[in-house]
Scaffold this motif. Sequence first.
Motif, PDB file in Angstrom:
ATOM      1  N   GLN A  17       0.820  -1.210   0.000  1.00  0.00           N
ATOM      2  CA  GLN A  17       0.000   0.000   0.000  1.00  0.00           C
ATOM      3  C   GLN A  17       0.856   1.264   0.000  1.00  0.00           C
ATOM      4  O   GLN A  17       0.721   2.121   0.868  1.00  0.00           O
ATOM      5  CB  GLN A  17      -0.917   0.000   1.216  1.00  0.00           C
ATOM      6  N   ALA A  18       1.747   1.377  -0.968  1.00  0.00           N
ATOM      7  CA  ALA A  18       2.588   2.574  -1.062  1.00  0.00           C
ATOM      8  C   ALA A  18       1.884   3.617  -1.912  1.00  0.00           C
ATOM      9  O   ALA A  18       1.767   3.487  -3.126  1.00  0.00           O
ATOM     10  CB  ALA A  18       3.933   2.212  -1.677  1.00  0.00           C
ATOM     11  N   SER A  19       1.385   4.653  -1.280  1.00  0.00           N
ATOM     12  CA  SER A  19       0.758   5.765  -1.987  1.00  0.00           C
ATOM     13  C   SER A  19       0.844   6.997  -1.111  1.00  0.00           C
ATOM     14  O   SER A  19       1.091   6.917   0.094  1.00  0.00           O
ATOM     15  CB  SER A  19      -0.703   5.452  -2.322  1.00  0.00           C
ATOM     16  N   GLU A  20       0.655   8.151  -1.686  1.00  0.00           N
ATOM     17  CA  GLU A  20       0.742   9.394  -0.934  1.00  0.00           C
ATOM     18  C   GLU A  20      -0.279   9.447   0.190  1.00  0.00           C
ATOM     19  O   GLU A  20      -0.069  10.076   1.218  1.00  0.00           O
ATOM     20  CB  GLU A  20       0.558  10.582  -1.876  1.00  0.00           C
ATOM     21  N   GLU A  30       6.211   6.758   1.670  1.00  0.00           N
ATOM     22  CA  GLU A  30       7.164   6.334   0.652  1.00  0.00           C
ATOM     23  C   GLU A  30       7.422   7.480  -0.330  1.00  0.00           C
ATOM     24  O   GLU A  30       6.508   8.194  -0.736  1.00  0.00           O
ATOM     25  CB  GLU A  30       6.623   5.124  -0.118  1.00  0.00           C
ATOM     26  N   ASN A  51       8.403   7.033  -3.360  1.00  0.00           N
ATOM     27  CA  ASN A  51       8.001   6.570  -4.685  1.00  0.00           C
ATOM     28  C   ASN A  51       7.081   5.370  -4.498  1.00  0.00           C
ATOM     29  O   ASN A  51       7.420   4.420  -3.795  1.00  0.00           O
ATOM     30  CB  ASN A  51       9.248   6.176  -5.495  1.00  0.00           C
ATOM     31  N   THR A  52       5.910   5.392  -5.133  1.00  0.00           N
ATOM     32  CA  THR A  52       4.961   4.284  -4.958  1.00  0.00           C
ATOM     33  C   THR A  52       5.475   2.980  -5.537  1.00  0.00           C
ATOM     34  O   THR A  52       4.944   1.919  -5.228  1.00  0.00           O
ATOM     35  CB  THR A  52       3.620   4.638  -5.623  1.00  0.00           C
TER      36      THR A  52
END
Length: 279
Positions: free
Chosen positions: A55-58, A63, A65-66
């Motif tokens: 779940q890498a998102s702004e 993170e 970078n997603t």
Amino acid sequence: ALEAGYQGERTERSHSVRETTEDNTVWARTRVSAMDNLELGLKASYGQRDGSRYQASEATSSEDNTLLRKYYLADRDRTELSFDASYSPFAALSLDATVRYAKDDYSESEIGLLDADDLSYDLSANYRVTEALNLHAFAGQQWIESNQAGSQSFASADWTYRIEDQFDYAGVGASYGGLMDDRLTVGADYQYTESSSDTQVSEGQPYGDYFQWAHSVRAYADYAVSTRTSVRLDYRYERYYDTDYADVASASIPGLITLGDLGHNYNAHLLMLTLTYSL
């Protein structure tokens, strides 16, 4: 003799970009007695790691970078082989050797660690000179070559770098027991370690070298006051040095504030007294 097995591990984390990871490994090993005083062993294993959605998102993580994947959370395929040999030419002497190789493939990662090759060996010898005096020695090396990908635009990968790490160690030691009515054991060890790292990048100038070495000495005395109580005195000394290409000395660049020379160069002494009581 031939053995085979399976090992599974599930890890759940809170407040993480990947809350669940699952590691599944199958392995097989065999061990044979080539002679009365020689044993050989071989082990092979294959493991996979996957888990919940990354779940890498702004909105959900910090993170940069997603597409970035942390190596200890990312999907990974690992193939590993190890070979070991134990040889006792006579009762008082034992010699052991182990060689390992592992291949890691992070095929689902676009930014971060992509793959790694890990090769190492360990050697050790133990010699009981008398009933009271025991000598030992050991040495080994390890080489790790890995490829990583990065992004200057905080999007897809636009540059890669290859890292070559090497680690070396060697040491000797002795222990003597049976003193003071078999209550006192004394011993000493010496170890030398060394490591280096070289990084080559696809864009721009290669990074500089990293280098480290250390001498360490340990001496101890262990005295049994009674069947339940023992007292131990330890002395340790370490001479350590390293140098890092990333260091930027103070005032070396006008107008730039730095943390100075971050390399280590020190002598350390430790004296420790331990009292142990068994209930």
